[in-house]
Design an enzyme around this catalytic site. Structure first.
Site, mmCIF file in Angstrom:
data_model
loop_
_atom_site.group_PDB
_atom_site.id
_atom_site.type_symbol
_atom_site.label_atom_id
_atom_site.label_comp_id
_atom_site.label_asym_id
_atom_site.label_seq_id
_atom_site.Cartn_x
_atom_site.Cartn_y
_atom_site.Cartn_z
ATOM 1 N N ARG A 114 -5.454 4.243 -1.321
ATOM 2 C CA ARG A 114 -6.461 4.269 -0.267
ATOM 3 C C ARG A 114 -7.709 3.482 -0.662
ATOM 4 O O ARG A 114 -8.490 3.079 0.194
ATOM 5 C CB ARG A 114 -6.827 5.724 0.056
ATOM 6 C CG ARG A 114 -7.819 5.882 1.186
ATOM 7 C CD ARG A 114 -7.873 7.301 1.700
ATOM 8 N NE ARG A 114 -7.988 8.283 0.638
ATOM 9 C CZ ARG A 114 -7.915 9.600 0.829
ATOM 10 N NH1 ARG A 114 -7.706 10.087 2.031
ATOM 11 N NH2 ARG A 114 -8.034 10.439 -0.175
ATOM 12 N N SER A 137 0.849 -1.177 0.000
ATOM 13 C CA SER A 137 0.000 0.000 0.000
ATOM 14 C C SER A 137 0.893 1.237 0.000
ATOM 15 O O SER A 137 1.991 1.223 -0.549
ATOM 16 C CB SER A 137 -0.923 -0.037 1.223
ATOM 17 O OG SER A 137 -1.838 1.020 1.212
ATOM 18 N N VAL A 186 -7.259 4.996 10.334
ATOM 19 C CA VAL A 186 -6.018 5.207 9.588
ATOM 20 C C VAL A 186 -6.288 5.721 8.168
ATOM 21 O O VAL A 186 -7.397 5.623 7.658
ATOM 22 C CB VAL A 186 -5.172 3.913 9.525
ATOM 23 C CG1 VAL A 186 -4.839 3.437 10.928
ATOM 24 C CG2 VAL A 186 -5.922 2.812 8.771
ATOM 25 N N GLU A 187 -5.238 6.262 7.550
ATOM 26 C CA GLU A 187 -5.275 6.823 6.190
ATOM 27 C C GLU A 187 -6.399 7.851 6.045
ATOM 28 O O GLU A 187 -7.128 7.867 5.052
ATOM 29 C CB GLU A 187 -5.397 5.713 5.139
ATOM 30 C CG GLU A 187 -4.139 4.869 5.034
ATOM 31 C CD GLU A 187 -4.132 3.947 3.831
ATOM 32 O OE1 GLU A 187 -4.991 4.111 2.951
ATOM 33 O OE2 GLU A 187 -3.264 3.066 3.773
ATOM 34 N N GLY A 188 -6.521 8.716 7.026
ATOM 35 C CA GLY A 188 -7.559 9.747 7.009
ATOM 36 C C GLY A 188 -8.738 9.315 7.847
ATOM 37 O O GLY A 188 -9.546 8.494 7.411
#
Length: 813
Positions: A380, A212, A502-504
């Site tokens: 994402r 990722s 996570v990731e925003g």
């Protein structure tokens, strides 16, 4: 007669606006009609007011068509106001806006989605090599990954699993074959992560993170050839374990405010004085950090001594640093809830790196944020949505089976309407989640990098996972809350917040990113207006005039389309298909126009203040999310060949999404910042009232029934997850479910003949009596016995000695 002429005038304007007739053609038609009515007045009665009204419309259109005149009267006057109203966009915000591409979301903002383009998108598929890998090594890895052993006995991924992952190059899913990687498609990457996540989250995350956002992805797109040749083969073979450090204690969602920095200076490297950077950082929540051999690091580069030029603040930069470099502190662990994947802090004190360790080399200094946003635009949408879909599929699979196995009052609990409701929600949401996942993965493999859609997918599928697992826990009751090797839900339930955070973080993603960025990136005219207003060149005002009036026409057309489609309940537009799904295509077209018109009004009224109106932004995001979900659902139904058995899933998911869109727009208009306008707009887009309702009880019952039996629709819904055939928690459920269905006829025969239901407490004697009296055969008796024993094995929960729980013995020993 007067009314007829009035209707002709209004209908002409409505049709031309609905069809988005270009301004010059619109003008020509109205002028032509004015001349025609004037000439025809000698043949039959044409009211003077009618000819005058046509003329007025024509004159106005002529005025709008003369560019110097409309600039003088309108656009040049608005130019200055528009510039002042524009929100300030920071450099990092601009890089986020510029990242990736726009795709189908632009069609939704247009208010007139071109369905043929969507239906031309290829159906999802894996190559034979990819499918073979998932059926082979991935299946075997799932067999090795025992959830309780990993999470509660070892509290880490056992070494045999690490070795298996390395040997099968699973850390190299995205790395090209020429570097020793597997070079799988986005669809295969997603399918692999989804299957692993359906078995054990720790294993899935361990595999997905290197594939990722991180060193591998960044190297592929931005690394120098030397960096690629050195690191990519080592990453593919698992010789290097990568992590990427972005988040710090003072910079979470606002990662661009990080205080970690690198100062340009000279230092010693390989026995020589070289130009490089001296780094200091403090990062946390870094997955794989405790075991990483290669650290990807984001930091702010500064050049106070002017060694690279006059600029001091160089911007966010990314570097690759071996973790054995002096000054690096690494190895401690955080403990995420519900999973034991390696995650921990990393710190650096006066760590010197040469310029060649900057990803992409010295020329890439200051481009780190752009690199991260470009990578995130695609990445994402793969890993976290795959985790979410796995949770939905497993909730559907296990809850449907358990609701058939578990009985209360001598009937399966799945037959109670109170259980049917959560079962239907699980089934419908899972169908919607998987549809969106499949469509977006195909878009990625077609070369798109849709930043807004990736945010939608991450948000909606991780939230959907939470909703499905919550419903699954309610269905399982006490079975779900007693932890132990027999519990197949607890760890997934505990770990739900991980993907959401996570990731925003999802709150940020919904309230700021999805509509906030979507309105600028995907709107057909807004970004062009902003660029024209910020353009200092002399011709900017002319360009601004052009896009401004195109935008005005867009708004007027969507107003007419929203009203007419609402008035006709969608029948004013054609569906691209026939059959049961055709009405849903029309409804999505209707809601697309309503959404686009409402969005434009909100943006016009609020201007730059829209950035701080997060509640309105969140509601508009909900509408945009479910518009995309609807499109994905309809595309999936077509790709599957329109299976009639799947209609309950289609209907539940579409009805739920359309109702959500309606309620979201209603919420926007009820809280519209300009008094009175919300009421007027509500009448325009909902002229017949709120016509959408939640899924009906009948549809919910049909969806629940699909999960309670073995059928092709259920198989399609849960396709891609790991189906255990072992004597473990989930494997016992699959066995008991099949036996429960197989023994139904025999159990019903016993109950009818002996007037007593079969239970675990009486099955031995009751079955024997039934055989002796000729009610069932010996073969049927064996099936009933096996079904009762398998059901009890599923219903039983774990128990431990006090010494095991209180710490003097390891649990499960």
């Amino acid at each position: 007669m007067e009314i007829l002429y009035f209707l002709i005038l209004i209908l002409t304007v409505i049709i031309l606006a609905y069809k988005r007739t270009p301004l010059l053609l619109f003008m020509a038609i109205m002028v032509g009609l004015t001349v025609t009515w004037t000439e025809l007045r000698h043949l039959f009665y044409v009211p003077s007011w009618f000819r005058f009204s046509n003329g007025i419309v024509a004159v106005v259109l002529i005025g709008f068509s003369i560019t110097p005149l409309r600039r003088l009267l309108i656009s040049d006057r608005l130019y200055g106001l528009f510039r002042k109203a524009l929100p300030r966009v920071s450099e990092t915000e601009q890089e986020a806006l510029d990242a990736g591409t726009t795709w189908w979301e632009a069609e939704l903002f247009s208010g007139r989605p071109r369905w043929r383009n969507l239906l031309k998108v290829p159906a999802p598929s894996l190559t034979p090599r990819e499918q073979s890998f998932i059926d082979g090594p991935v299946e075997e890895l799932c067999r090795m990954a025992h959830d309780w052993d990993i999470c509660d006995s070892h509290r880490r991924l056992p070494e045999p699993i690490w070795n298996f992952i390395r040997e099968n190059r699973m850390f190299g899913l995205i790395i090209p074959e020429k570097y020793g990687g597997l070079e799988f498609s986005a669809q295969a990457n997603s399918a692999l992560v989804m299957k692993l996540a359906s078995r054990n989250l720790t294993t899935a995350i361990t595999v997905m993170v290197p594939n990722s956002l991180g060193p591998g992805e960044l190297l592929l797109h931005y690394g120098t050839e030397e960096q690629k040749d050195h690191y990519l083969p080592r990453l593919a073979r698992g010789e290097d374990i990568p992590c990427f450090a972005l988040t710090s204690p003072s910079a979470g969602s606002d990662a661009a405010s990080m205080s970690d920095e690198g100062i340009v200076c000279e230092g010693r490297y390989n026995g020589k004085n070289v130009l490089g950077m001296r780094l200091n950082w403090n990062k946390r929540y870094i997955t794989l950090a405790p075991v990483a051999t290669l650290l990807g690091l984001a930091f702010k580069a500064r050049d106070p001594d002017g060694l690279l030029g006059k600029k001091v603040e160089l911007g966010i930069t990314c570097a690759l640093i071996p973790t054995d470099t002096p000054g690096i502190e690494i190895g401690n662990r955080h403990m995420p809830v519900g999973a034991v994947f390696m995650n921990g802090p990393t710190r650096g004190k006066d760590v010197f790196i040469p310029m060649e360790w900057i990803i992409g080399g010295q020329s890439r200094i200051g481009q780190g944020w752009r690199m991260l946003m470009q990578s995130l635009a695609a990445g994402r949408s793969i890993s976290l949505p795959a985790l979410g879909t796995a949770g939905g599929k497993m909730s559907a699979l296990m809850s449907g089976a358990y609701a058939r196995i578990r009985k209360q009052f001598n009937i399966p609990i799945g037959q109670f309407e109170g259980i049917e409701e959560p079962l239907a929600r699980i089934g419908g949401r899972t169908y919607r989640m998987d549809s969106a996942r499949l469509l977006t993965m195909v878009a990625l493999d077609e070369g798109e990098r849709p930043g807004v859609l990736s945010a939608i997918l991450k948000y909606q599928l991780t939230e959907g996972n939470r909703q499905c697992i919550n419903d699954a826990m309610d269905i399982h009751g006490g079975k779900g809350i007693i932890t132990g090797p027999r519990n197949y839900l607890a760890h997934a339930y505990q770990a739900v917040p991980i993907a959401i955070t996570v990731e925003g973080a999802n709150i940020l993603t919904r309230s700021l990113i999805i509509f906030g960025q979507g309105a600028i990136r995907a709107h057909p005219w807004l970004l062009k207006e902003m660029e024209a207003a910020r353009d200092p060149r002399p011709g900017a005002r002319k360009n601004f005039d052009k896009v401004l009036f195109a935008h005005v026409g867009h708004v007027m057309s969507n107003m007419v389309r929203a009203w007419l489609l609402g008035l006709t309940r969608g029948f004013a537009t054609r569906a691209p298909v026939k059959g049961a799904s055709a009405r849903y295509f029309r409804q999505v077209t209707r809601m697309s126009a309503a959404f686009s018109f409402t969005s434009d009004l909100v943006l016009v009224v609020l201007g730059g203040r829209f950035k701080i109106k997060e509640k309105l932004s969140g509601r508009l995001a909900d509408a945009l999310i479910h518009l995309y979900m609807c499109c994905a659902i309809l595309k999936r139904f077509e790709d599957d060949g329109r299976p009639q058995d799947d209609l309950p899933l289609l209907q539940w998911a579409m009805d739920d999404s359309l109702y959500t869109i309606q309620e979201s727009l209603k919420g926007v208009l009820s809280n519209f910042p300009a008094p009175g306008i919300g009421t007027i707009v509500k009448w325009i887009i909902f002229p017949l009232g709120m016509t959408y309702s939640p899924p009906s009880d009948r549809t919910g019952k049909q969806v629940a029934r699909l999960l309670l039996t073995e059928n092709e629709s259920r198989d399609r819904l849960v396709s891609g997850v790991y189906i255990s055939d072992q004597d473990d928690a989930s494997g016992r459920v699959h066995t008991a479910f099949h036996l429960a269905l197989t023994s139904t006829n025999a159990e019903n025969a016993i109950r009818n003949a002996l007037n007593e239901p079969v239970t675990y407490e009486n099955y031995q004697t009751l079955v024997q009596r039934a055989v002796e009296s000729g009610v069932i055969t010996e073969e049927q008796a064996t099936t009933v016995r096996l079904a009762q024993e398998a059901a009890r094995a599923v219903i039983d929960v774990d128990e431990f000695t006090r010494a095991e729980i209180e710490g003097t013995e390891p649990p499960g020993s």
